[in-house]
Design a protein around this motif. Structure first.
Motif, PDB file in Angstrom:
ATOM      1  N   ARG A  48      51.003  -9.436  46.649  1.00 17.90           N
ATOM      2  CA  ARG A  48      52.188  -8.784  46.095  1.00 17.90           C
ATOM      3  C   ARG A  48      53.401  -9.285  46.864  1.00 17.90           C
ATOM      4  O   ARG A  48      53.411  -9.284  48.096  1.00 17.90           O
ATOM      5  N   ASN A  49      54.397  -9.731  46.124  1.00 19.04           N
ATOM      6  CA  ASN A  49      55.625 -10.254  46.744  1.00 19.04           C
ATOM      7  C   ASN A  49      55.283 -11.314  47.800  1.00 19.04           C
ATOM      8  O   ASN A  49      55.862 -11.339  48.884  1.00 19.04           O
ATOM      9  N   ARG A  50      54.307 -12.158  47.477  1.00 22.72           N
ATOM     10  CA  ARG A  50      53.860 -13.258  48.347  1.00 22.72           C
ATOM     11  C   ARG A  50      53.207 -12.774  49.642  1.00 22.72           C
ATOM     12  O   ARG A  50      53.050 -13.542  50.590  1.00 22.72           O
ATOM     13  N   CYS A  51      52.855 -11.518  49.681  1.00 25.54           N
ATOM     14  CA  CYS A  51      52.194 -10.950  50.854  1.00 25.54           C
ATOM     15  C   CYS A  51      50.733 -10.685  50.509  1.00 25.54           C
ATOM     16  O   CYS A  51      50.430 -10.044  49.497  1.00 25.54           O
ATOM     17  N   ILE A  52      49.823 -11.189  51.343  1.00 25.72           N
ATOM     18  CA  ILE A  52      48.386 -11.039  51.097  1.00 25.72           C
ATOM     19  C   ILE A  52      47.891  -9.745  51.733  1.00 25.72           C
ATOM     20  O   ILE A  52      48.143  -9.474  52.912  1.00 25.72           O
ATOM     21  N   PHE A  53      47.171  -8.956  50.931  1.00 30.37           N
ATOM     22  CA  PHE A  53      46.606  -7.697  51.416  1.00 30.37           C
ATOM     23  C   PHE A  53      45.089  -7.714  51.284  1.00 30.37           C
ATOM     24  O   PHE A  53      44.539  -8.202  50.293  1.00 30.37           O
ATOM     25  N   ASP A  54      44.421  -7.153  52.287  1.00 28.62           N
ATOM     26  CA  ASP A  54      42.984  -6.919  52.207  1.00 28.62           C
ATOM     27  C   ASP A  54      42.737  -5.578  51.539  1.00 28.62           C
ATOM     28  O   ASP A  54      43.473  -4.618  51.751  1.00 28.62           O
ATOM     29  N   CYS A 214      41.407 -11.436  60.171  1.00 24.07           N
ATOM     30  CA  CYS A 214      41.315 -12.649  59.357  1.00 24.07           C
ATOM     31  C   CYS A 214      42.720 -13.073  58.952  1.00 24.07           C
ATOM     32  O   CYS A 214      43.443 -12.304  58.308  1.00 24.07           O
ATOM     33  N   ILE A 215      43.108 -14.270  59.344  1.00 21.56           N
ATOM     34  CA  ILE A 215      44.425 -14.781  58.969  1.00 21.56           C
ATOM     35  C   ILE A 215      44.448 -15.007  57.462  1.00 21.56           C
ATOM     36  O   ILE A 215      43.574 -15.678  56.899  1.00 21.56           O
ATOM     37  N   ASN A 216      45.432 -14.417  56.796  1.00 21.67           N
ATOM     38  CA  ASN A 216      45.564 -14.461  55.340  1.00 21.67           C
ATOM     39  C   ASN A 216      44.384 -13.802  54.620  1.00 21.67           C
ATOM     40  O   ASN A 216      44.061 -14.153  53.491  1.00 21.67           O
ATOM     41  N   GLY A 217      43.749 -12.853  55.288  1.00 23.06           N
ATOM     42  CA  GLY A 217      42.816 -11.981  54.594  1.00 23.06           C
ATOM     43  C   GLY A 217      41.349 -12.341  54.679  1.00 23.06           C
ATOM     44  O   GLY A 217      40.970 -13.487  54.907  1.00 23.06           O
ATOM     45  N   GLY A 218      40.518 -11.310  54.453  1.00 22.55           N
ATOM     46  CA  GLY A 218      39.073 -11.468  54.524  1.00 22.55           C
ATOM     47  C   GLY A 218      38.459 -12.133  53.313  1.00 22.55           C
ATOM     48  O   GLY A 218      37.259 -12.421  53.305  1.00 22.55           O
ATOM     49  N   MET A 347      44.891   5.486  59.075  1.00 21.42           N
ATOM     50  CA  MET A 347      44.756   4.237  59.837  1.00 21.42           C
ATOM     51  C   MET A 347      45.817   3.260  59.359  1.00 21.42           C
ATOM     52  O   MET A 347      46.075   3.146  58.166  1.00 21.42           O
ATOM     53  N   VAL A 348      46.475   2.576  60.314  1.00 22.91           N
ATOM     54  CA  VAL A 348      47.498   1.569  60.017  1.00 22.91           C
ATOM     55  C   VAL A 348      47.036   0.222  60.549  1.00 22.91           C
ATOM     56  O   VAL A 348      46.613   0.104  61.697  1.00 22.91           O
ATOM     57  N   SER A 349      47.129  -0.790  59.688  1.00 27.17           N
ATOM     58  CA  SER A 349      46.785  -2.150  60.099  1.00 27.17           C
ATOM     59  C   SER A 349      47.830  -3.111  59.542  1.00 27.17           C
ATOM     60  O   SER A 349      48.286  -2.933  58.410  1.00 27.17           O
ATOM     61  N   MET A 350      48.199  -4.099  60.324  1.00 25.77           N
ATOM     62  CA  MET A 350      49.168  -5.094  59.865  1.00 25.77           C
ATOM     63  C   MET A 350      48.459  -6.380  59.456  1.00 25.77           C
ATOM     64  O   MET A 350      47.388  -6.705  59.957  1.00 25.77           O
ATOM     65  N   ASN A 351      49.071  -7.095  58.522  1.00 28.33           N
ATOM     66  CA  ASN A 351      48.493  -8.329  58.015  1.00 28.33           C
ATOM     67  C   ASN A 351      48.788  -9.476  58.975  1.00 28.33           C
ATOM     68  O   ASN A 351      49.896  -9.587  59.499  1.00 28.33           O
ATOM     69  N   ALA A 352      47.803 -10.332  59.187  1.00 24.41           N
ATOM     70  CA  ALA A 352      48.000 -11.526  60.022  1.00 24.41           C
ATOM     71  C   ALA A 352      48.194 -12.740  59.120  1.00 24.41           C
ATOM     72  O   ALA A 352      47.310 -13.093  58.345  1.00 24.41           O
ATOM     73  N   LYS A 353      49.366 -13.355  59.223  1.00 24.42           N
ATOM     74  CA  LYS A 353      49.658 -14.533  58.408  1.00 24.42           C
ATOM     75  C   LYS A 353      49.476 -15.819  59.196  1.00 24.42           C
ATOM     76  O   LYS A 353      49.239 -16.884  58.644  1.00 24.42           O
ATOM     77  N   SER A 354      49.589 -15.721  60.525  1.00 18.41           N
ATOM     78  CA  SER A 354      49.377 -16.887  61.387  1.00 18.41           C
ATOM     79  C   SER A 354      48.841 -16.397  62.721  1.00 18.41           C
ATOM     80  O   SER A 354      48.805 -15.194  62.984  1.00 18.41           O
ATOM     81  N   ALA A 360      56.193  -8.523  61.367  1.00 16.01           N
ATOM     82  CA  ALA A 360      55.206  -8.071  60.385  1.00 16.01           C
ATOM     83  C   ALA A 360      55.707  -8.357  58.981  1.00 16.01           C
ATOM     84  O   ALA A 360      56.859  -8.092  58.644  1.00 16.01           O
ATOM     85  N   GLU A 361      54.828  -8.915  58.173  1.00 15.11           N
ATOM     86  CA  GLU A 361      55.153  -9.181  56.772  1.00 15.11           C
ATOM     87  C   GLU A 361      54.727  -8.004  55.888  1.00 15.11           C
ATOM     88  O   GLU A 361      55.359  -7.692  54.891  1.00 15.11           O
TER      89      GLU A 361
END
Length: 507
Positions: A48-54, A214-218, A347-354, A360-361
């Motif tokens: 969504r909006n170029r952001c990858i979510f697990d 996982c960078i850019n998602g599982g 629970m709060v988790s942030m996405n890892a892009k690199s 945070a994206e």
């Protein structure tokens, strides 16, 4: 494409993909059938909006070289291909509470885990050490957790009947420390008077060994496994929902899909909800005790998830998760929330892009939600493969819940709304439609220490050539489901043989 195979796997969740990979590596012809547009079950991601979510895999444990999940993934051929970021070694998880500025850390490594908690509880070293030792002792009771093929697993009711809350309470009388030691129980939807301690130990200890995002998602896990399946001659098909089993005698001869195709195999592995598998068997005669075991199994609670796209450069990336609660009682009490108080924990988790993120994206927040809250829309269905609209009332419901969730989050992240670009929400209906659990349960069936021998299903069913795998059969989570898949494949290949192959695989 041929329509007869050695093995057909129904459902492409992690368990199904691991089974398919193992059996394809052994030279068997394998077909995986998936009803959705995307493979992977809980491994699925979306953009969504170029952001990858697990959707389900926010972090993984045991992936350092030599550790249990690494060894399993190494055998499967994917360990060295994963793009990972190691989480904060001094606090990959932080347990926090309203009106308490402290962030109580779960650290990587046993000694570090004890030391970091002792900073906040200096007089509780003995209790913290005892808790960690109890976890280690219980994990040793499960041979495949340590890739041990020599020791036979013993159904030790003395271990299986231990309750997580009671074991934690026996280690310390400190109310806050008790809450902290139980604070990651959203990992398994902990129920105070039911959840076995082995579920807590197996779930938590893996992350203490090592914790990774996982960078850019599982979703990469599913893609890599499918690549391995194809490499060894296996086939995978999407948009293939199984509608009927064709059983003759005591053998499943073939199955039909909703598009009218019929597929045959010598052996079938079901990676879908066991209750759905039972329905596909139709009127095949089985012992009532077996069908009751499955039909009466309690589903774990579902979740409300909020996916937040952040404005660039606004909120620093945090290389750890938060498990946050209103108070100490909410650690076990959140699962029994009252609507007026919802949510009492999240629970709060942030996405890892690199590997070296500064800002945070996006961030994902999830909390408990009972299926009854969305039951009025139960007749609606909506997936990418089969779109549908649940109605304006449902959209308004999601928006009310989103605002309530943001109100709670702003207590921890002041003025968060100012930094949000967009939000997207999912409910138990989303999980039900994509994963196939009848009430959107997050972690398969409830494990109950009061009935320890009913906490798992044997991989073999009453149909001779139909096997089960997945989170409802044994343990949930990446490691638990992988081990369950190994157990399922052991029914075909032999446990000693398969464990030897896994242990022989080195870098």
């Amino acid at each position: 494409m041929r329509e007869s195979f050695d093995i057909i796997v129904i459902g492409s969740g992690l368990g199904g993909l691991v089974c398919a990979t193992i059996l394809a590596k052994e030279g068997l012809s394998v077909l995986v059938l998936e009803k959705n547009k995307q493979y992977g079950g809980n491994l699925q991601t979306f953009v969504r909006n170029r952001c990858i979510f697990d959707t389900g895999v926010h972090y993984i444990g045991g992936l350092a070289k030599g550790q249990n999940l690494y060894q399993y993934f190494n055998y499967l051929g994917i360990a060295d291909k994963l793009r990972l970021q190691r989480m904060d070694e001094d606090g990959f998880d932080r347990i926090t509470f309203d009106n308490d500025p402290n962030e109580y850390p779960y650290a990587q490594g046993g000694a570090n885990f004890i030391d970091q908690l002792c900073y906040y509880f200096p007089h509780e070293r003995q209790g913290i050490t005892q808790f960690y030792a109890r976890m280690q002792a219980v994990c040793k009771q499960f041979p495949l957790y340590h890739l041990n093929g020599k020791d036979a697993y013993q159904w030790n009711e003395g271990v299986l009947g231990l309750k997580a809350q009671e074991v934690i309470n026996s280690c310390t009388t400190h109310p806050k420390l008790r809450a902290v030691l139980a604070g990651a129980n959203l990992l398994y939807a902990g129920v105070a008077d039911k959840t076995p301690f082995y579920v807590h130990a197996l779930s938590t200890n893996s992350y203490i060994e090592s914790a990774w995002r996982c960078i850019n998602g599982g979703g990469q896990i599913a893609k890599l496994l499918i690549r391995e399946i194809h490499k060894h001659g296996g086939k995978t098909l999407k948009y293939k929902e199984v509608s009927q089993f064709h059983i003759e005698g005591n053998l499943l001869r073939s199955l039909s899909t909703t598009d009218g195709h019929v597929y045959r195999a010598d052996t079938f592995i079901s990676n879908i909800d066991p209750k759905q598998t039972l329905r596909l068997m139709g009127d095949y005669p089985m012992r009532k005790s077996y069908t009751n075991h499955i039909q009466q199994a309690e589903n774990t609670i579902s979740s409300f998830s909020l996916y937040i796209v952040l404005r660039p450069g606004r909120i620093p990336y945090l290389n750890h998760n938060f498990y946050h609660f209103k108070d100490e009682a909410s650690v076990w009490g959140s699962i029994n929330y009252q609507e007026a108080d919802w949510p009492t924990g999240y629970m709060v988790s942030m996405n890892a892009k690199s590997a070296h993120e500064k800002w945070a994206e996006g961030m994902t927040v999830f909390t408990y939600m009972r299926y009854e809250e969305v039951a009025e829309w139960a007749t609606t269905h909506n997936t990418v493969a089969s779109t549908g609209y649940r109605g304006e009332d449902y959209e308004q419901f999601k928006q009310r819940k989103t605002e309530a969730m943001l109100d709670e989050l702003e207590k921890k992240f002041p003025n968060l709304r100012q930094h949000i670009r967009a939000t997207y929400a999912s409910t138990p209906l989303t999980y039900r439609d994509y994963i196939g659990s009848e009430t959107g349960g997050m972690y398969g069936f409830v494990k109950d220490a009061n009935q320890p021998l009913k906490n798992s299903l044997p991989p073999r069913t009453k149909v001779k050539n139909l096997l089960l795998t997945g989170q409802s059969v044994n343990m949930h989570g990446i490691l638990g489901v992988t081990i369950c898949a190994v157990l399922t494949c052991s029914e075909i290949l032999g446990r000693d043989y398969l464990l030897q192959k896994i242990n022989e695989k080195t870098d």
